[in-house]
Design an enzyme around this catalytic site. Structure first.
Site, PDB file in Angstrom:
ATOM      1  N   GLU A 192       1.072  -1.264   0.103  1.00 14.92           N
ATOM      2  CA  GLU A 192      -0.166   0.021  -0.056  1.00 14.92           C
ATOM      3  C   GLU A 192       1.067   1.810  -0.160  1.00 14.92           C
ATOM      4  O   GLU A 192       1.097   2.015   0.640  1.00 14.92           O
ATOM      5  CB  GLU A 192      -1.036  -0.144   0.907  1.00 14.92           C
ATOM      6  N   GLU A 290      -5.901  -7.694  -1.521  1.00 12.81           N
ATOM      7  CA  GLU A 290      -6.449  -7.571   0.030  1.00 12.81           C
ATOM      8  C   GLU A 290      -7.930  -7.181  -0.347  1.00 12.81           C
ATOM      9  O   GLU A 290      -7.884  -6.034  -1.078  1.00 12.81           O
ATOM     10  CB  GLU A 290      -5.902  -6.490   0.542  1.00 12.81           C
TER      11      GLU A 290
END
Ligand code: CA
Length: 657
Positions: A192, A290
């Site tokens: 991320e 995710e």
């Protein structure tokens, strides 16, 4: 006899081959539909055979060390990796931190996931026929859009030295995996990494680090895919901007991956558009790296969860049920499978469950000793602001695909059933909450039917019985302004009506839930770039809509939003309204009331930052019969940063008692 010797020699060579250890593979990923499931699953059409159906299982070893046992559908204790593969999981994802331990060797928690743990997980994934996705955070602990802390050992390095260290770390970690015989399918260059990586925020430096990591992957596992991973697909233009910069700096990668948590990350349609854009413009493969969904609102490990029944201002597309969780997974797979170059979906931490059902104290000891909570107290030495303050257990145990005892939930079957469909007869799975408000001087009328959400995620009206007596209703009339939770039963399932007893609101479309502006009026003195009713549940105070404004140019946010009310009964009234926003610079904001065009009161308001609503009330508005009341808000901002923005919601014009 001779033949058998040949086979044995071949097996020995496979086990001890020159490339390192060979893991004896027992591929248990099914190639046929698993029968007998009660789960409703609509088939995903044209799902490619090699589509990645992944599970992040980073916490498993710390869980097992804490005493957690996992079972298969037959109720037998079994390696959880085997159970995952048996239900259609093809890839296991694992996070890797450089050195998640303090000076005394105490683990920071979150699985204490170092290279050694990743190898242990990789070996077991490989054994059952799955491939490993290696998620290098390039940090000593959690990296996400909010923080990308440099590993302690690299903190004094300049970017060139850091790139060298990152290359060596990646190469050595992957070499160890290769030596152990781990089948690595994909490697991530950070986790991320929206605006930073390894403590670097300048994109040229981020690119240097990514190039170094990618080079190591190509050398050690030339067949593995190289991925970058971002979060927040709902932020307009963010992914495209990042991909463009990756191109400018010639970062060598194959996959542009996204997190997708439906509570905050926009719609599936938006996700599809954003990923399609990346695939078409930059020619990359795309995927969801995710995602997860709650199967219950209840916490099971005495450490609060990110999402619960009480969590407000989130998008809840499905009920928090086992079937709701499966429907979420199925629909994300369906979306990515139909995006250009869409290659897979990975679920986040489906095996991270409670380490005990006795007490917080008993669990806390395990979290501290084995790192099975999200952070131990020792994590505070590296990350004092987050781990140091909020360390504890698992915040996603209610989003796992195993129950608190380690038994698989029926939703785990979805990974197999998406390929074939399992359209069993839909039945009621949950009852949608009923939200009502009644005037204290009016009549409470509870509905006779409610919406049942079916296992197919369709809605059907069903009869309901409310557990409320006449005496309860009388108490509600007498109890003043207050909200009540009335329980009921429909189709054998619990139902809830949230009934707010309110003073009558004389404003129409008071919370903009009509989805249009009328009968509100605006006077746009500054010529704002954006001033309209917006649908966005996460940015609304209540409901799904609010009035939105934004304008780039200095001083161009200058407007009034108001509503006129005629034929009010004679009396004294009060007006309330809420606002939030940011990048405002100097402001002059106030709510006000006019009677027959003459101002009779105003209250100053302010905007500070996202999510901080300011609610103000103008009192003592005296109205005689036949007079016209105008209530509104006046907003003037000089602007800062990318321009002043804000949201206005929930206006009330009530009798003042
Ligand atoms: Ca929890």
């Amino acid at each position: 006899m001779k033949k058998r010797w040949t086979v044995m020699l071949l097996a020995a060579w496979m086990l001890l081959g020159c490339a390192g250890t060979r893991i004896e593979v027992e591929n248990v990923i099914p190639t046929e539909k698993i029968g007998g499931s009660s789960l409703y699953v609509k088939k995903v059409e044209n799902l490619p055979d090699d589509f990645i159906l992944g599970m992040d299982a980073s916490s498993v070893i710390a869980e097992e060390q804490s005493g957690v046992k996992y079972y298969n559908f037959a109720g037998e204790e079994q390696d959880v990796f085997k159970t995952l593969a048996e239900n259609g999981i093809t890839h296991i994802r694992v996070r890797v931190w450089n050195h998640p331990y303090d000076a005394d060797g105490h683990g920071y928690g979150g699985g204490n996931n170092d290279v050694e743990k990743a190898i242990g997980i990789g070996e077991r994934a490989t054994k059952y026929g799955m491939k490993l996705i290696v998620d290098f955070h390039y940090s000593d602990f959690w990296a996400d859009p909010g923080k990308q802390m440099v590993p302690l050992a690299w903190k004094d390095m300049n970017v060139r030295e850091k790139a060298d260290a990152l290359y060596a770390f990646t190469r050595d970690a992957l070499k160890e995996m290769k030596k152990a015989g781990v089948a690595v399918g994909m490697v991530q260059l950070g986790n991320e990494t929206n605006g930073a990586l390894c403590g670097e925020k300048n994109f040229e430096n981020i690119a240097k680090l990514m190039q170094a990591g990618g080079k190591a992957v190509r050398e050690v596992y030339p067949d593995a895919l190289v991925a970058v991973h971002l979060a927040n697909p709902e932020r307009v233009g963010a992914y495209d901007g990042f991909a463009k910069k990756l191109g400018t700096f010639e970062v060598d990668y194959d996959v542009f991956a996204s997190s997708y948590y439906p509570y905050w990350h926009g719609t599936l349609e938006n996700l599809a558009n954003v990923l399609n854009g990346i695939a078409e413009t930059y020619g990359k493969k795309v995927m969801v790296m995710e995602t997860s969904y709650a199967y219950t609102g209840v916490d099971t490990d005495f450490s609060g969860n990110t999402i619960s029944d009480e969590t407000s201002n989130i998008v809840k597309d499905y009920p928090f049920t086992v079937q709701g969780q499966a429907n979420h997974v199925r629909n994300v797979i369906d979306t990515v499978a139909h995006v250009k170059n869409g290659i897979g979906v990975v679920y986040w931490e489906g095996a991270w469950i409670t380490v005990g059902t006795e007490s917080w104290e008993a669990n806390h000891e395990k979290w501290e000793t084995f790192g099975s909570g999200w952070a131990s107290s020792y994590g505070g030495s590296y990350d004092p602001d987050d781990a140091g303050r909020y360390y504890g257990g698992c915040a996603v145990d209610n989003q796992a695909m195993f129950d608190p005892e380690g038994r698989p939930l029926e939703s785990l079957r979805v990974w197999n059933l998406v390929r074939y469909g399992n359209e069993v007869e839909p039945k009621a799975d949950a009852i949608r909450d009923t939200v009502l408000s009644f005037d204290l001087k009016g009549t409470i009328e509870l509905p006779e039917t409610v919406d049942a959400i079916l296992t197919s995620n369709e809605t059907r009206q069903v009869p309901v019985v409310w557990n409320v007596t006449e005496a309860d209703l009388q108490k509600m009339y007498a109890g003043g302004v207050k909200t009540y939770d009335i329980a009921g039963t429909a189709e054998g399932l619990p139902a809830h009506a949230y009934v707010s007893m309110v003073n009558f609101n004389y404003l129409k479309n008071y919370g903009f839930e009509d989805g249009a502006q009328d009968p509100w009026k605006t006077e746009d003195r500054g010529g704002a770039d954006q001033l309209y009713v917006e649908e966005k549940i996460t940015d609304s105070l209540n409901g799904a809509y609010h009035m939105h404004f934004w304008s780039a140019k200095k001083d161009s946010v200058d407007f009034s939003l108001f509503q006129e009310v005629t034929d009010l009964p004679e009396g004294v009234y009060q007006f309330t309204i809420s606002i939030m926003g940011g990048d405002a610079g100097d402001t002059e904001i106030f709510c006000y009331a006019l009677v027959d065009g003459v101002e009779v009161g105003r209250a100053p308001m302010r905007i500070t930052s996202y999510g901080n609503w300011d609610t103000q009330t103008v009192k003592d508005i005296r109205v005689a019969a036949g007079q016209t009341v105008t209530v509104g808000i006046s907003v003037k901002c000089s602007g800062a940063g990318n321009g002043a923005w804000g949201k206005i919601d929930d206006a009330l014009l009530n009798s003042q008692n």
